[in-house]
Scaffold this motif. Structure first.
Motif, PDB file in Angstrom:
ATOM      1  N   PRO A 266       0.844  -1.196   0.000  1.00 49.24           N
ATOM      2  CA  PRO A 266       0.000   0.000   0.000  1.00 49.24           C
ATOM      3  C   PRO A 266       0.878   1.245   0.000  1.00 49.24           C
ATOM      4  CG  PRO A 266       0.040  -1.005   2.178  1.00 49.24           C
ATOM      5  CD  PRO A 266       0.813  -1.917   1.260  1.00 49.24           C
ATOM      6  N   ALA A 267       0.344   2.344  -0.517  1.00 51.53           N
ATOM      7  CA  ALA A 267       1.081   3.608  -0.478  1.00 51.53           C
ATOM      8  C   ALA A 267       1.330   3.982   0.969  1.00 51.53           C
ATOM      9  CB  ALA A 267       0.288   4.710  -1.179  1.00 51.53           C
ATOM     10  N   THR A 268       2.524   4.504   1.229  1.00 54.73           N
ATOM     11  CA  THR A 268       2.892   4.784   2.618  1.00 54.73           C
ATOM     12  C   THR A 268       2.456   6.175   3.071  1.00 54.73           C
ATOM     13  OG1 THR A 268       5.070   5.491   1.856  1.00 54.73           O
ATOM     14  CG2 THR A 268       4.835   3.201   2.602  1.00 54.73           C
ATOM     15  N   ASN A 269       2.334   7.116   2.144  1.00 57.00           N
ATOM     16  CA  ASN A 269       1.862   8.447   2.499  1.00 57.00           C
ATOM     17  C   ASN A 269       1.375   9.152   1.242  1.00 57.00           C
ATOM     18  OD1 ASN A 269       4.056   9.902   1.202  1.00 57.00           O
ATOM     19  ND2 ASN A 269       5.348   9.082   2.819  1.00 57.00           N
ATOM     20  N   GLU A 270       0.814  10.323   1.415  1.00 58.14           N
ATOM     21  CA  GLU A 270       0.232  11.023   0.272  1.00 58.14           C
ATOM     22  C   GLU A 270       1.286  11.544  -0.696  1.00 58.14           C
ATOM     23  OE1 GLU A 270      -2.848  13.797   1.243  1.00 58.14           O
ATOM     24  OE2 GLU A 270      -3.686  12.461   2.753  1.00 58.14           O
TER      25      GLU A 270
ATOM     26  N   GLU B 197       3.966   9.861 -13.995  1.00 56.21           N
ATOM     27  CA  GLU B 197       4.554   9.469 -15.264  1.00 56.21           C
ATOM     28  C   GLU B 197       3.575   8.680 -16.144  1.00 56.21           C
ATOM     29  OE1 GLU B 197       7.996   7.321 -14.013  1.00 56.21           O
ATOM     30  OE2 GLU B 197       9.094   9.149 -13.500  1.00 56.21           O
ATOM     31  N   THR B 198       2.368   8.414 -15.631  1.00 60.19           N
ATOM     32  CA  THR B 198       1.409   7.613 -16.381  1.00 60.19           C
ATOM     33  C   THR B 198       0.116   8.344 -16.726  1.00 60.19           C
ATOM     34  OG1 THR B 198       0.465   6.681 -14.360  1.00 60.19           O
ATOM     35  CG2 THR B 198       2.277   5.471 -15.382  1.00 60.19           C
ATOM     36  N   THR B 199      -0.130   9.489 -16.091  1.00 55.36           N
ATOM     37  CA  THR B 199      -1.366  10.236 -16.358  1.00 55.36           C
ATOM     38  C   THR B 199      -1.183  11.706 -15.998  1.00 55.36           C
ATOM     39  OG1 THR B 199      -3.757  10.340 -15.968  1.00 55.36           O
ATOM     40  CG2 THR B 199      -2.376   9.790 -14.076  1.00 55.36           C
ATOM     41  N   VAL B 200      -1.998  12.546 -16.607  1.00 58.85           N
ATOM     42  CA  VAL B 200      -2.038  13.965 -16.220  1.00 58.85           C
ATOM     43  C   VAL B 200      -3.285  14.269 -15.411  1.00 58.85           C
ATOM     44  CG1 VAL B 200      -0.648  14.710 -18.189  1.00 58.85           C
ATOM     45  CG2 VAL B 200      -3.156  14.657 -18.391  1.00 58.85           C
ATOM     46  N   VAL B 201      -4.166  13.269 -15.255  1.00 59.72           N
ATOM     47  CA  VAL B 201      -5.407  13.446 -14.511  1.00 59.72           C
ATOM     48  C   VAL B 201      -5.109  13.394 -13.020  1.00 59.72           C
ATOM     49  CG1 VAL B 201      -7.706  12.504 -14.081  1.00 59.72           C
ATOM     50  CG2 VAL B 201      -6.734  12.435 -16.390  1.00 59.72           C
ATOM     51  N   GLY B 202      -5.625  14.367 -12.286  1.00 59.28           N
ATOM     52  CA  GLY B 202      -5.423  14.405 -10.838  1.00 59.28           C
ATOM     53  C   GLY B 202      -6.244  13.354 -10.127  1.00 59.28           C
TER      54      GLY B 202
ATOM     55  N   PHE C 218       2.601   3.117  -7.609  1.00 58.70           N
ATOM     56  CA  PHE C 218       1.691   1.970  -7.551  1.00 58.70           C
ATOM     57  C   PHE C 218       2.398   0.825  -8.253  1.00 58.70           C
ATOM     58  CE2 PHE C 218       0.723   4.199 -11.449  1.00 58.70           C
ATOM     59  CZ  PHE C 218       0.479   3.204 -12.380  1.00 58.70           C
ATOM     60  N   GLU C 219       1.928  -0.382  -8.014  1.00 62.71           N
ATOM     61  CA  GLU C 219       2.584  -1.556  -8.567  1.00 62.71           C
ATOM     62  C   GLU C 219       1.627  -2.398  -9.397  1.00 62.71           C
ATOM     63  OE1 GLU C 219       3.925  -2.981  -4.725  1.00 62.71           O
ATOM     64  OE2 GLU C 219       5.992  -2.575  -5.331  1.00 62.71           O
ATOM     65  N   LEU C 220       2.170  -2.925 -10.465  1.00 58.78           N
ATOM     66  CA  LEU C 220       1.456  -3.863 -11.324  1.00 58.78           C
ATOM     67  C   LEU C 220       2.342  -5.084 -11.539  1.00 58.78           C
ATOM     68  CD1 LEU C 220       0.189  -1.481 -14.162  1.00 58.78           C
ATOM     69  CD2 LEU C 220      -1.119  -2.339 -12.216  1.00 58.78           C
ATOM     70  N   TYR C 221       1.708  -6.219 -11.737  1.00 50.39           N
ATOM     71  CA  TYR C 221       2.456  -7.414 -12.074  1.00 50.39           C
ATOM     72  C   TYR C 221       2.802  -7.413 -13.558  1.00 50.39           C
ATOM     73  CZ  TYR C 221       1.183  -9.616  -7.649  1.00 50.39           C
ATOM     74  OH  TYR C 221       1.037  -9.914  -6.319  1.00 50.39           O
ATOM     75  N   ASP C 222       4.014  -7.830 -13.890  1.00 51.61           N
ATOM     76  CA  ASP C 222       4.347  -8.192 -15.261  1.00 51.61           C
ATOM     77  C   ASP C 222       3.711  -9.557 -15.502  1.00 51.61           C
ATOM     78  OD1 ASP C 222       5.883  -5.912 -15.559  1.00 51.61           O
ATOM     79  OD2 ASP C 222       7.806  -6.957 -15.435  1.00 51.61           O
ATOM     80  N   LEU C 223       3.361  -9.828 -16.748  1.00 51.45           N
ATOM     81  CA  LEU C 223       2.698 -11.083 -17.085  1.00 51.45           C
ATOM     82  C   LEU C 223       3.426 -11.800 -18.203  1.00 51.45           C
ATOM     83  CD1 LEU C 223      -1.001  -9.806 -17.265  1.00 51.45           C
ATOM     84  CD2 LEU C 223       0.162 -10.819 -15.285  1.00 51.45           C
ATOM     85  N   ARG C 224       3.338 -13.104 -18.185  1.00 49.60           N
ATOM     86  CA  ARG C 224       3.779 -13.942 -19.300  1.00 49.60           C
ATOM     87  C   ARG C 224       2.552 -14.745 -19.720  1.00 49.60           C
ATOM     88  NH1 ARG C 224       8.746 -16.895 -21.129  1.00 49.60           N
ATOM     89  NH2 ARG C 224       8.000 -18.852 -22.035  1.00 49.60           N
ATOM     90  N   VAL C 225       2.221 -14.676 -20.992  1.00 48.61           N
ATOM     91  CA  VAL C 225       1.078 -15.403 -21.540  1.00 48.61           C
ATOM     92  C   VAL C 225       1.632 -16.450 -22.508  1.00 48.61           C
ATOM     93  CG1 VAL C 225      -1.080 -15.222 -22.832  1.00 48.61           C
ATOM     94  CG2 VAL C 225      -0.391 -13.371 -21.283  1.00 48.61           C
TER      95      VAL C 225
ATOM     96  N   PHE D 135       5.418   1.868 -10.633  1.00 49.05           N
ATOM     97  CA  PHE D 135       5.176   2.979 -11.548  1.00 49.05           C
ATOM     98  C   PHE D 135       4.888   4.224 -10.728  1.00 49.05           C
ATOM     99  CE2 PHE D 135       4.026  -0.837 -13.778  1.00 49.05           C
ATOM    100  CZ  PHE D 135       4.549  -0.643 -15.041  1.00 49.05           C
ATOM    101  N   ARG D 136       5.179   5.369 -11.294  1.00 47.76           N
ATOM    102  CA  ARG D 136       4.823   6.639 -10.662  1.00 47.76           C
ATOM    103  C   ARG D 136       3.607   7.201 -11.382  1.00 47.76           C
ATOM    104  NH1 ARG D 136       8.367  10.951 -10.502  1.00 47.76           N
ATOM    105  NH2 ARG D 136       6.989  11.633  -8.835  1.00 47.76           N
ATOM    106  N   ARG D 137       2.606   7.550 -10.627  1.00 47.96           N
ATOM    107  CA  ARG D 137       1.376   8.078 -11.203  1.00 47.96           C
ATOM    108  C   ARG D 137       1.642   9.265 -12.120  1.00 47.96           C
ATOM    109  NH1 ARG D 137      -4.157   8.279 -10.612  1.00 47.96           N
ATOM    110  NH2 ARG D 137      -5.033  10.316 -11.076  1.00 47.96           N
TER     111      ARG D 137
END
Length: 122
Positions: free
Chosen positions: A6-10, A113-118, A15-22, A109-111
């Motif tokens: 979980p995020a430790t502070n504001e 760096e992935t979106t401009v939406v607040g 955030f974290e995502l799993y890498d996948l192998r299909v 990932f850093r939010r």
């Protein structure tokens, strides 16, 4: 495998995502109609899908599995079917191949760096 933290502070916008192998599974003796070969695979790292050089995948097989991948990248509750069900049948009902989704590692990932939406949303 480590569980997402979980995020430790504001101030922490990670955030974290799993890498996948299909990977393709072809039961012995099954008729394969989609062009898949046992052991063919692709990986998903964040939003990037990677195929090994010289390997392809049927657009129909890919279309059948794409909606599941973002959910498989995220942490789930132990009793959620998404945590346990890992095989997806070929969309051709006459084809015996399956695709197996496996979580391989957690990636941060850093939010910002992935979106401009607040955080308040759109």
């Amino acid at each position: 495998m480590a569980e997402p933290r979980p995020a430790t502070n504001e101030e922490d916008d990670t955030f974290e995502l799993y890498d996948l192998r299909v990977e393709v599974i072809c039961p012995p003796g099954a008729r394969i109609l989609c062009g898949a070969k046992e052991g063919d695979y692709f990986t998903l790292e964040g939003e990037m899908l990677y195929l090994p050089p010289g390997q392809g995948i049927s657009i129909y097989s890919l279309a059948s599995i794409l909606p599941l991948l973002p959910a498989k990248q995220r942490a789930t509750q132990p009793l959620d079917w998404m945590a346990t069900d890992a095989q997806v049948a070929c969309p051709d009902p006459n084809c015996g191949s399956r695709l197996r989704i496996a979580r391989t590692r957690l990636r941060a990932f850093r939010r910002a760096e992935t979106t401009v939406v607040g955080l308040e949303g759109n």
